[in-house]
Structures are given as structure tokens and as C-alpha cells.
Design a protein around this motif. Sequence first.
Motif, PDB file in Angstrom:
ATOM      1  N   VAL A  85      64.867 -88.856  13.534  1.00 59.37           N
ATOM      2  CA  VAL A  85      64.026 -87.877  12.821  1.00 59.37           C
ATOM      3  C   VAL A  85      64.753 -87.394  11.569  1.00 59.37           C
ATOM      4  O   VAL A  85      64.147 -87.225  10.504  1.00 59.37           O
ATOM      5  CB  VAL A  85      63.675 -86.683  13.749  1.00 59.37           C
ATOM      6  N   LYS A  86      66.054 -87.199  11.700  1.00 56.88           N
ATOM      7  CA  LYS A  86      66.835 -86.750  10.540  1.00 56.88           C
ATOM      8  C   LYS A  86      66.670 -87.722   9.368  1.00 56.88           C
ATOM      9  O   LYS A  86      66.515 -87.315   8.218  1.00 56.88           O
ATOM     10  CB  LYS A  86      68.311 -86.648  10.913  1.00 56.88           C
ATOM     11  N   GLN A  87      66.678 -89.009   9.663  1.00 57.22           N
ATOM     12  CA  GLN A  87      66.538 -90.000   8.594  1.00 57.22           C
ATOM     13  C   GLN A  87      65.164 -89.920   7.936  1.00 57.22           C
ATOM     14  O   GLN A  87      65.032 -90.119   6.728  1.00 57.22           O
ATOM     15  CB  GLN A  87      66.789 -91.412   9.145  1.00 57.22           C
ATOM     16  N   LEU A  88      64.144 -89.645   8.746  1.00 52.33           N
ATOM     17  CA  LEU A  88      62.790 -89.507   8.173  1.00 52.33           C
ATOM     18  C   LEU A  88      62.737 -88.309   7.232  1.00 52.33           C
ATOM     19  O   LEU A  88      62.196 -88.392   6.124  1.00 52.33           O
ATOM     20  CB  LEU A  88      61.752 -89.342   9.283  1.00 52.33           C
ATOM     21  N   HIS A  89      63.334 -87.206   7.675  1.00 50.14           N
ATOM     22  CA  HIS A  89      63.328 -86.003   6.837  1.00 50.14           C
ATOM     23  C   HIS A  89      64.133 -86.229   5.564  1.00 50.14           C
ATOM     24  O   HIS A  89      63.762 -85.747   4.499  1.00 50.14           O
ATOM     25  CB  HIS A  89      63.875 -84.818   7.632  1.00 50.14           C
ATOM     26  N   GLN A  90      65.209 -86.977   5.704  1.00 47.43           N
ATOM     27  CA  GLN A  90      66.045 -87.289   4.534  1.00 47.43           C
ATOM     28  C   GLN A  90      65.232 -88.044   3.470  1.00 47.43           C
ATOM     29  O   GLN A  90      65.439 -87.880   2.279  1.00 47.43           O
ATOM     30  CB  GLN A  90      67.208 -88.159   4.995  1.00 47.43           C
ATOM     31  N   LEU A  91      64.294 -88.863   3.941  1.00 49.24           N
ATOM     32  CA  LEU A  91      63.445 -89.627   3.010  1.00 49.24           C
ATOM     33  C   LEU A  91      62.293 -88.777   2.460  1.00 49.24           C
ATOM     34  O   LEU A  91      61.557 -89.218   1.589  1.00 49.24           O
ATOM     35  CB  LEU A  91      62.831 -90.829   3.734  1.00 49.24           C
ATOM     36  N   GLY A  92      62.122 -87.593   3.032  1.00 52.70           N
ATOM     37  CA  GLY A  92      61.035 -86.717   2.585  1.00 52.70           C
ATOM     38  C   GLY A  92      59.730 -86.970   3.318  1.00 52.70           C
ATOM     39  O   GLY A  92      58.654 -86.656   2.800  1.00 52.70           O
ATOM     40  N   ILE A  93      59.820 -87.542   4.525  1.00 53.34           N
ATOM     41  CA  ILE A  93      58.592 -87.811   5.295  1.00 53.34           C
ATOM     42  C   ILE A  93      58.207 -86.573   6.099  1.00 53.34           C
ATOM     43  O   ILE A  93      59.051 -85.981   6.784  1.00 53.34           O
ATOM     44  CB  ILE A  93      58.817 -89.021   6.238  1.00 53.34           C
ATOM     45  N   ASP A  94      56.947 -86.209   5.998  1.00 48.45           N
ATOM     46  CA  ASP A  94      56.429 -85.056   6.746  1.00 48.45           C
ATOM     47  C   ASP A  94      56.073 -85.526   8.155  1.00 48.45           C
ATOM     48  O   ASP A  94      55.193 -86.375   8.327  1.00 48.45           O
ATOM     49  CB  ASP A  94      55.190 -84.527   6.009  1.00 48.45           C
ATOM     50  N   THR A  95      56.749 -84.980   9.159  1.00 49.91           N
ATOM     51  CA  THR A  95      56.512 -85.440  10.532  1.00 49.91           C
ATOM     52  C   THR A  95      55.689 -84.423  11.331  1.00 49.91           C
ATOM     53  O   THR A  95      55.714 -84.440  12.552  1.00 49.91           O
ATOM     54  CB  THR A  95      57.857 -85.696  11.262  1.00 49.91           C
ATOM     55  N   SER A  96      54.973 -83.549  10.605  1.00 50.01           N
ATOM     56  CA  SER A  96      54.237 -82.505  11.334  1.00 50.01           C
ATOM     57  C   SER A  96      52.826 -82.944  11.734  1.00 50.01           C
ATOM     58  O   SER A  96      52.173 -82.274  12.527  1.00 50.01           O
ATOM     59  CB  SER A  96      54.164 -81.236  10.486  1.00 50.01           C
ATOM     60  N   GLY A  97      52.354 -84.069  11.213  1.00 55.96           N
ATOM     61  CA  GLY A  97      50.960 -84.484  11.458  1.00 55.96           C
ATOM     62  C   GLY A  97      50.736 -85.092  12.838  1.00 55.96           C
ATOM     63  O   GLY A  97      51.664 -85.294  13.621  1.00 55.96           O
ATOM     64  N   ASP A  98      49.445 -85.388  13.105  1.00 52.73           N
ATOM     65  CA  ASP A  98      49.049 -85.904  14.417  1.00 52.73           C
ATOM     66  C   ASP A  98      49.525 -87.335  14.668  1.00 52.73           C
ATOM     67  O   ASP A  98      49.463 -87.826  15.793  1.00 52.73           O
ATOM     68  CB  ASP A  98      47.513 -85.878  14.550  1.00 52.73           C
ATOM     69  N   ASP A  99      49.952 -88.027  13.608  1.00 51.89           N
ATOM     70  CA  ASP A  99      50.422 -89.403  13.789  1.00 51.89           C
ATOM     71  C   ASP A  99      51.716 -89.445  14.584  1.00 51.89           C
ATOM     72  O   ASP A  99      52.114 -90.486  15.083  1.00 51.89           O
ATOM     73  CB  ASP A  99      50.735 -90.033  12.416  1.00 51.89           C
ATOM     74  N   TRP A 100      52.400 -88.300  14.652  1.00 48.35           N
ATOM     75  CA  TRP A 100      53.715 -88.250  15.296  1.00 48.35           C
ATOM     76  C   TRP A 100      53.612 -87.523  16.625  1.00 48.35           C
ATOM     77  O   TRP A 100      53.073 -86.437  16.681  1.00 48.35           O
ATOM     78  CB  TRP A 100      54.718 -87.499  14.409  1.00 48.35           C
ATOM     79  N   ILE A 101      54.155 -88.120  17.675  1.00 48.67           N
ATOM     80  CA  ILE A 101      54.186 -87.453  18.974  1.00 48.67           C
ATOM     81  C   ILE A 101      55.584 -86.882  19.165  1.00 48.67           C
ATOM     82  O   ILE A 101      56.567 -87.628  19.194  1.00 48.67           O
ATOM     83  CB  ILE A 101      53.853 -88.445  20.115  1.00 48.67           C
ATOM     84  N   ARG A 102      55.636 -85.559  19.279  1.00 45.83           N
ATOM     85  CA  ARG A 102      56.944 -84.902  19.366  1.00 45.83           C
ATOM     86  C   ARG A 102      57.474 -84.854  20.794  1.00 45.83           C
ATOM     87  O   ARG A 102      56.704 -84.713  21.741  1.00 45.83           O
ATOM     88  CB  ARG A 102      56.824 -83.450  18.912  1.00 45.83           C
ATOM     89  N   ASN A 103      58.773 -84.953  20.958  1.00 46.40           N
ATOM     90  CA  ASN A 103      59.384 -84.699  22.259  1.00 46.40           C
ATOM     91  C   ASN A 103      60.543 -83.740  22.087  1.00 46.40           C
ATOM     92  O   ASN A 103      61.145 -83.658  21.026  1.00 46.40           O
ATOM     93  CB  ASN A 103      59.821 -86.004  22.938  1.00 46.40           C
TER      94      ASN A 103
END
Length: 426
Positions: free
Chosen positions: A60-78
Motif C-alpha cells: 500500500v505504501k508503494q501505491l501511495h508513493q505513486l499518488g494512487i488513491d486507494t479509498s475507492g470501492d475498487d480496493w478491498i481493505r484489510n
Amino acid sequence: MANWTVPTEGTADVIVVGAGPAGSTAAVYLARSGLDVMVLEKSTFPREKVCGDGLTPRGVKQLHQLGIDTSGDDWIRNRGLRVVGGGRTIELPWPTLADFPDFGLVRPRRDFDDMLAGMAVKAGARLRTATTVTGPVLDEKSGRITGVRAKTESGEQTFSAPLVIAADGVSARVALGMGIDKRDDRPLGVAVRRYYTSPRTNDDHLESHLELWDRSDPDDPKLLPGYGWIFGLGDGTVNVGLGMLNSSKAFGKTNYRTLLRTWLDGTPQEWGLREENAIGGIGGAALPMGFNRTPHYDRGLLLIGDAGGVVNPFNGEGIAYAMESAAIAADAVLQATGRSGAAREAALHGYSSAMKAHLGTYYRLGTIFSTLIGNPKVMRAATTLGLPRKRLMYLVLKLLAGLYDGSDGDWADRVVRGLNRAVPSV
Ligand SMILES: Cc1cc2nc3c(=O)[nH]c(=O)nc-3n(C[C@H](O)[C@H](O)[C@H](O)COP(=O)(O)OP(=O)(O)OC[C@H]3O[C@@H](n4cnc5c(N)ncnc54)[C@H](O)[C@@H]3O)c2cc1C
């Protein structure tokens, strides 16, 4: 930063071979910095990729580093890892750290890789799909890579660039063409997975099952060094699979597809992990671990992701490390740009050194760990003695998932850092 070459059809500043997480990440960073980047990918998107589809907070850290928003419904959080073994089930929340977020994610690779490749294109990279690279083009005198040959829809083509990033996954076609072989002194894993329709689809934990039994000889069942997983995809389906290390005697003799079915047949009926609920077949692939292909930089070629064997030998996680290696490689390429001669080469060799500094001692520990758990007695003792001890498991989670702070932090962070200091780099 301005482009310093005018792009022409078959040439670029940097060629990236493969648009998986490693290749697309490198392409995003380089294209954003103004380099002319060409990405050559054998498949067309969207496409399947055999994977567990799980990201720990490290990914997840790498996604955020790239500026990807992971808050949407496409992402299943654990919010943690559930570990099942030795007749027990324990839930370990992801730790609170300065260096990493406290949640993981699940997203099918079919969408994930498509999204990342799209991001590379948006950043300015030229993506050519349906383009299978068949080997490097080498300068006869220096042996340096000057481009690659590829099969395209319009026939054989050559693409030229002074630097090539090999992100072609475990097949490592480009590295092999440069004579960079797989190292046998590093661990290797094998993993298989399948999708099922299952009521377990909504799960706020990644679940791992530590007891994988090979019952091919009913009189002598063997506990295998590896684990099974069940990751809920939140859409009515789950990704279920298992991975195993080459450090046990059973490696290579085990039928992993049969092992998966045997394990799932033993899970509760209501989970639905039975043939009639399966979606598609069982896919499998090797997991190249612990830097099993080096040097990471050689004669104009940088190896990133699975092509450089950067899967974590502790837990088989590969996406986070593929993206980390991509970021480090992109940085070396950017540092090399604008330099010439020996200074340019020094910057590029800096990628190999930076990878060692980043993961070398941790992967040495992982290599020792993988050898130890290859012994069924050690594996059994670790499962039965370790799981009941919460404090110990907190430490184990940090170590195995690479989730510890690089400075400060708590006692467990200090222990993991101490272990890292105690061993030399791979
Ligand atoms: C069953 C299984 C489960 C896994 N589960 C997880 C998990 O849950 N979480 C996790 O973090 N990791 C997991 N991994 C590991 C993870 O899948 C890999 O480490 C990760 O995909 C590596 O990314 P990459 O970009 O280096 O390579 P890849 O994802 O393999 O991408 C390589 C790309 O290069 C392309 N390519 C290959 N050859 C050529 C060629 N000759 N020319 C042009 N293009 C080419 C491919 O089509 C592909 O798009 C799992 C692996 C397996 C096998």
C-alpha cells in the motif's frame, strides 16, 4: 525536466520490458521526470495474472508513493493477518508504524495491472502491447545492451535505447539473453491459486493457513514449508492458493494442484471452496526470491521485480518489492541522465548497491529462515510453539511482512533492526 531526445518510433531514452507492477511503476517515475520511455508488453490489457491479489501495508505504501488513491470501492481493505495453524486461529492487526500505513488491500491483478499500465501511459510512457521481446540487442565491442528484438503484430522489430529495464517477470528473457542466470543459492517458491464463489468474500483480514500437509504417502504425511491463503475479493469471490519453498525434500515432487484441492476439501463445506464453485482453472508460477538473479545492473540493463528475483523469502510477497525495486532503479536512471562515461556508469551501478542496502541483510535473514523451515520439525515447532504467544507473533509479523520502522519504533522494530545488523548482505 525537458525531454532531451525527440521520440522516434523505435527508439527511446529507456526501454522497459514488461508492464507488470515493476515495469509500470518504473515507467511512471521515469516518464513523470520527462524521459522518453517505451514499455514493451507481450499481452494486451486487461489480462489475468496468476497471483494472490493481496497487498500488505508494504505494498500500500508503494501505491501511495505513486499518488494512487486507494479509498475507492475498487480496493478491498484489510486491517490485519489471520493466522490459522496448530488448532488455533489468531488475528494480528497490522502494526502502527511511521514508515507504513496500517491497512492492506486486495484487488484482482486483472484490474490492478491495467490501472498501473494506464497510469504509465498517462504519465507519458509509450506502451506497446502484443509485443513479445525475444532477446537483447548487444553492441559487439562492449557487450552493452543497445535495445531489444521483439515479435509484434507486424512482424519482427528492433527497438533501441541506451538503457533497458528488464521487468519481464520470472521468465527473465532479457537477463538470460545477457547471460545473467538464476542463482541456485537463493530460495525459490512455487505458488498456485484459483478463484471461487464463496460466502467468505467479505473479510477484513488476509487469512493464512500454516499447515500444508502432503498426504501423497498416507503412511507418512509431511508438513510442508509454506502456507495457504484465502483472500476475499468483496465481489462474491475469493482468491485461494498456496505457496511452498524449495527448501524441503518434497519440493519438485509435490503436485501443487492436487495439494490445493486436498487442502480445500478439508475446509468447512459452508465456505464453498469446492469444485462446483470454482471459477476458471488453477494457475501457478514460480516465486523468485532473495535476489536470485544478480547483478541487478549490468552493461546498460537493470533488473527489477521478479526478473531480479526480489520476492520476499519470508512470505512470498512480490508486488511491494517489485514496486520498490522499480522506484530505486528509476532513481538510478535519473541520476545517470546528464552524466557521461564513468560517472554515468557509477550512477547505474548505484542501483545494485542501493538494492543491497535496502534489502540485502533482510533477504539474508529470509534465506536462512527459508532453509530452517524446510525442516518439518522446525516448521511444526514454529507453528505449535509460536502461535499461542501473542508477543512473539507480533514480532514474527513485523519480521515476516517486513513491517518495521527504519528508526525509532518499539521493541519489536529494534529487535528486527538488530537481526538485520547481525548478518551480512546477500
Ligand atoms: C500464485 C501466486 C500468488 C502470488 N500472490 C501474491 C500476493 O498475494 N501478493 C504479492 O505481493 N505477490 C504475490 N505473488 C508474487 C507476485 O505476483 C509477483 O512478485 C509480481 O507479479 C512481480 O511483478 P513483476 O512486475 O516483477 O512481474 P509480473 O507481474 O510477472 O509482470 C511481468 C510482465 O512482463 C510481461 N512479459 C513477460 N515476458 C515478456 C516478454 N518476453 N516480452 C514482453 N513482455 C513480457 C508479462 O506479460 C507481464 O505483464 C504471487 C505469485 C504467484 C505465482
